[in-house]
Design a protein around this motif. Structure first.
Motif, short mmCIF file in Angstrom:
data_model
loop_
_atom_site.label_atom_id
_atom_site.label_comp_id
_atom_site.label_asym_id
_atom_site.label_seq_id
_atom_site.Cartn_x
_atom_site.Cartn_y
_atom_site.Cartn_z
N GLU A 188 0.79 -1.23 0.00
CA GLU A 188 0.00 0.00 0.00
C GLU A 188 0.82 1.28 0.00
OE1 GLU A 188 -3.73 0.08 2.44
OE2 GLU A 188 -2.75 -1.60 3.45
N PHE A 189 1.96 1.26 0.66
CA PHE A 189 2.72 2.49 0.87
C PHE A 189 4.18 2.32 0.47
CE2 PHE A 189 -0.77 2.66 3.95
CZ PHE A 189 -1.26 3.94 3.75
N CYS A 190 4.80 3.45 0.19
CA CYS A 190 6.25 3.52 0.08
C CYS A 190 6.77 4.32 1.26
CB CYS A 190 6.67 4.19 -1.23
SG CYS A 190 6.31 3.20 -2.70
N TYR A 191 7.97 3.97 1.71
CA TYR A 191 8.57 4.58 2.90
C TYR A 191 9.98 5.02 2.55
CZ TYR A 191 4.84 1.66 4.86
OH TYR A 191 3.65 1.05 5.12
N LEU A 192 10.32 6.22 2.97
CA LEU A 192 11.65 6.75 2.73
C LEU A 192 12.33 6.98 4.08
CD1 LEU A 192 13.64 7.64 0.55
CD2 LEU A 192 12.67 9.94 0.69
N PHE A 193 13.38 6.22 4.34
CA PHE A 193 14.15 6.34 5.57
C PHE A 193 15.32 7.30 5.36
CE2 PHE A 193 11.93 2.37 6.20
CZ PHE A 193 11.73 2.28 7.57
N SER A 194 15.72 7.97 6.44
CA SER A 194 16.92 8.81 6.40
C SER A 194 17.52 8.89 7.80
CB SER A 194 16.58 10.21 5.88
OG SER A 194 15.62 10.86 6.69
N SER A 195 18.78 9.30 7.85
CA SER A 195 19.51 9.41 9.11
C SER A 195 19.96 10.84 9.33
CB SER A 195 20.72 8.47 9.10
OG SER A 195 20.33 7.12 8.95
N ASP A 196 20.46 11.12 10.56
CA ASP A 196 20.92 12.48 10.85
C ASP A 196 22.28 12.55 11.54
OD1 ASP A 196 20.39 11.73 13.46
OD2 ASP A 196 18.82 13.23 13.82
N ASP A 197 22.99 11.40 11.65
CA ASP A 197 24.27 11.37 12.36
C ASP A 197 24.14 11.91 13.78
OD1 ASP A 197 25.46 10.33 10.14
OD2 ASP A 197 26.72 12.08 9.69
N ASN A 198 22.92 11.83 14.33
CA ASN A 198 22.71 12.39 15.68
C ASN A 198 21.79 11.49 16.51
OD1 ASN A 198 23.26 14.48 17.56
ND2 ASN A 198 21.21 15.33 17.23
N GLY A 199 21.71 10.19 16.15
CA GLY A 199 20.96 9.25 16.97
C GLY A 199 19.53 9.02 16.55
N GLN A 200 19.08 9.60 15.42
CA GLN A 200 17.70 9.40 14.96
C GLN A 200 17.68 8.74 13.58
OE1 GLN A 200 17.56 11.61 18.21
NE2 GLN A 200 18.28 12.74 16.41
N LEU A 201 16.73 7.84 13.41
CA LEU A 201 16.39 7.30 12.10
C LEU A 201 14.96 7.77 11.80
CD1 LEU A 201 17.07 5.36 9.70
CD2 LEU A 201 15.88 3.57 11.01
N TYR A 202 14.76 8.38 10.64
CA TYR A 202 13.46 8.96 10.27
C TYR A 202 12.79 8.12 9.19
CZ TYR A 202 15.62 12.96 12.61
OH TYR A 202 16.25 13.77 13.52
N ARG A 203 11.46 8.22 9.15
CA ARG A 203 10.69 7.51 8.13
C ARG A 203 9.58 8.41 7.63
NH1 ARG A 203 8.13 4.07 11.07
NH2 ARG A 203 6.12 5.11 10.87
N SER A 204 9.53 8.60 6.31
CA SER A 204 8.42 9.30 5.67
C SER A 204 7.58 8.27 4.91
CB SER A 204 8.94 10.37 4.71
OG SER A 204 9.74 11.30 5.37
N GLN A 205 6.36 8.66 4.55
CA GLN A 205 5.42 7.69 3.99
C GLN A 205 4.55 8.35 2.93
OE1 GLN A 205 3.30 5.30 6.97
NE2 GLN A 205 1.37 5.70 5.90
#
Length: 528
Positions: A188-205
């Motif tokens: 159903e969805f696509c997800y785009l992950f990204s990092s910040d070199d600061n302890g977080q992993l992000y996910r967009s949808q």
């Protein structure tokens, strides 16, 4: 049932280093054959891809690889560094032994153009019939083509985030960097992950029908977080584990020595929640302390890498029944200097022995199949010679299981699928056919794409849509494909099968059967 995935493959001193269960340790913490099922050990080649500067491109590093196997060869995209900035290059080859001899094409010569481009990921987005190359460019950039083998064909760069960095990233990035984008889609969805070199992993949808549009501020969240930035640094990758309902997440970390290593998690959804798999310094997914180097230790890091996938579609997928292989960047122990001038190189590591991913591979339920064969033979549904043949094979499977020889067990499982598929109608009636396949289905065996073609060839032969002699020839070629030692060998066998089906006379293969088998072959080829 012990899970043991091994693969013996070799290279010479200038090509591939030996990667096998029995290797001579070249460093502390070597790979061992008796690896506990909750941990990973690896054996690595030496350098496979190194910089190739040319008259217009200074290149001191090859790093951040992404790889797919398509149209009979590997396609690798990777970051290059010149000491001042970043570019992306492309190479292709049919065998890893030839990787370092293959030419490089710098993508700034395409419509992608010059400027900041780094950390690519490539995949084929099936709904649009387009290849996507995504990368960091200050935003999340992407380019498309219909021909992955033509590096000049990539389109001009567009950005996923029309409004720039989402608020949640801006609020948490601190003095880090927004980087290392990874896309994966479910039904159903696509997800785009990204990092910040600061302890977080992000996910967009975004909805799959809206891709590549729809990623933005409102649908970006923190997918994973650590208080120590080095424990969740960058270079994430997410995969579907074939034949299961699980996903695998990898993220690069930095240990107290400053060395790069990888952590891993699993989840039942791309959205998580994520459960640690091998994610500690004592039990990493991969680190230099868990890798043996038969050709000699050449790197201090296991850094930004990608697992070799099955298929190349919008859902990056790994096969737990195949060797787990990791194309990664490494750095010579004595290397130093500015980050954008570090001389990274690419190598391939293969997991050795039993591990948490191979443990998910389905294996035949020999006991249930033995009971089924005995009962069907007793009722006259299976001819005696066929029953004896199947029972002998099932006894061998049970023996391999008892010895913990899962490699042999899986090979015999493929043989079992082939034997049942080849059984003539007079030797295995419709009731027996249905019951034996039901047991195989319950154990998850015979669900791969080549087995699906084997099964359908048999069914079409049984109903008269394929002549018996033609079916035997097709099954011979399918046997070669099922047992092929390399993706290229499987690709060649399936190409031969396609040619045989396409050229068959209508009295040998009916038009409807031909169309159906060619469609199944398309799926099999796309999932090599």
């Amino acid at each position: 049932m012990r899970k043991l995935a091994t693969r013996l493959w070799r290279r010479s001193a200038v090509a591939l280093a030996a990667v096998a269960m029995a290797v001579t340790p070249a460093m502390s913490a070597p790979a061992q054959a008796d690896t506990p099922p909750d941990s990973f050990r690896w054996a690595s080649t030496g350098v496979l891809i190194s910089p190739k500067p040319d008259a217009t491109h200074v290149s001191v590093a090859s790093k951040d690889p992404t790889v797919v196997f398509a149209d009979g060869k590997y396609h690798v995209f990777f970051t290059t560094a010149d000491g001042n900035g970043w570019n992306i290059a492309y190479t292709s080859f049919t065998d890893w032994a030839d990787a370092d001899e293959a030419p490089h094409y710098y993508l700034d010569q395409s419509a992608i153009g010059r400027g900041y481009r780094a950390a690519p990921q490539v995949f084929y987005f099936e709904p649009q019939g387009l290849w996507y190359l995504i990368f960091q460019n200050g935003n999340a950039g992407y380019s498309t083509t219909r021909d992955i083998s033509d590096p000049t064909s990539w389109s001009r760069v567009r950005n996923f985030y029309a409004q720039g960095m989402p608020d949640v990233i801006r609020q948490n990035i601190g003095n880090g960097f927004w980087l290392d984008f990874w896309n994966i889609c479910d039904e159903e969805f696509c997800y785009l992950f990204s990092s910040d070199d600061n302890g977080q992993l992000y996910r967009s949808q975004t909805r799959i029908e809206d891709f590549p549009n729809g990623y933005g501020n409102a649908n970006t969240v923190i997918a994973l977080q650590e208080p120590n930035r080095n424990d969740l640094f960058e270079a994430s990758a997410t995969y579907k584990i074939k034949g299961t309902d699980k996903y695998l997440l990898l993220v690069e970390a930095i240990d107290p020595r400053g060395r790069r290593w990888y952590r891993s998690w699993t989840g039942d959804s791309v959205r998580g929640p994520w459960t640690q798999l091998a994610a500690t310094l004592n039990n990493p997914f991969s680190s230099v302390d868990t890798v043996s180097f038969p050709g000699g230790v050449w790197t201090r890091d296991v850094s930004h890498g990608e697992l070799l996938r099955v298929g190349y579609g919008q859902t990056p997928t790994i096969d737990p029944c195949a060797p787990v292989q990791f194309l990664y960047q490494g750095l010579a122990p004595e290397a130093g200097g500015p980050y954008n001038a570090l001389p990274y190189r690419l190598a391939l590591a293969t997991a050795v022995g039993e591990n948490p991913i191979t443990a998910l591979c389905a294996e035949p339920d020999a006991a249930a199949l033995s009971d089924a064969v005995a009962g069907l033979a007793g009722d006259g549904h299976v001819q005696g010679s066929v029953a004896r043949d199947l029972q002998g094979l099932l006894d061998s499977i049970a023996e391999a299981d008892g010895a913990g020889d899962v490699a042999t067990e899986r090979r015999l499982g493929r043989d079992l699928v082939e034997r049942i598929s080849r059984a003539a109608t007079g030797k295995l009636d419709a009731d027996a056919w249905a019951q034996l396949w039901a047991v195989l289905d319950d154990s998850g065996v015979g669900q791969d794409e080549v087995s699906a073609v084997q099964r359908r060839v048999a069914e079409l032969s049984r109903n008269g849509s394929i002549a018996a002699s033609t079916a035997r020839g097709l099954q011979d070629t399918l046997s070669v494909a099922a047992n092929a030692p390399t993706p290229l060998a499987r690709s060649n066998a399936l190409d031969e099968l396609r040619s045989a089906i396409s050229s068959a006379r209508t009295d040998k293969v009916s038009p409807d059967a031909k169309d159906e088998l060619l469609e199944l072959l398309d799926v099999a080829v796309a999932n090599i």
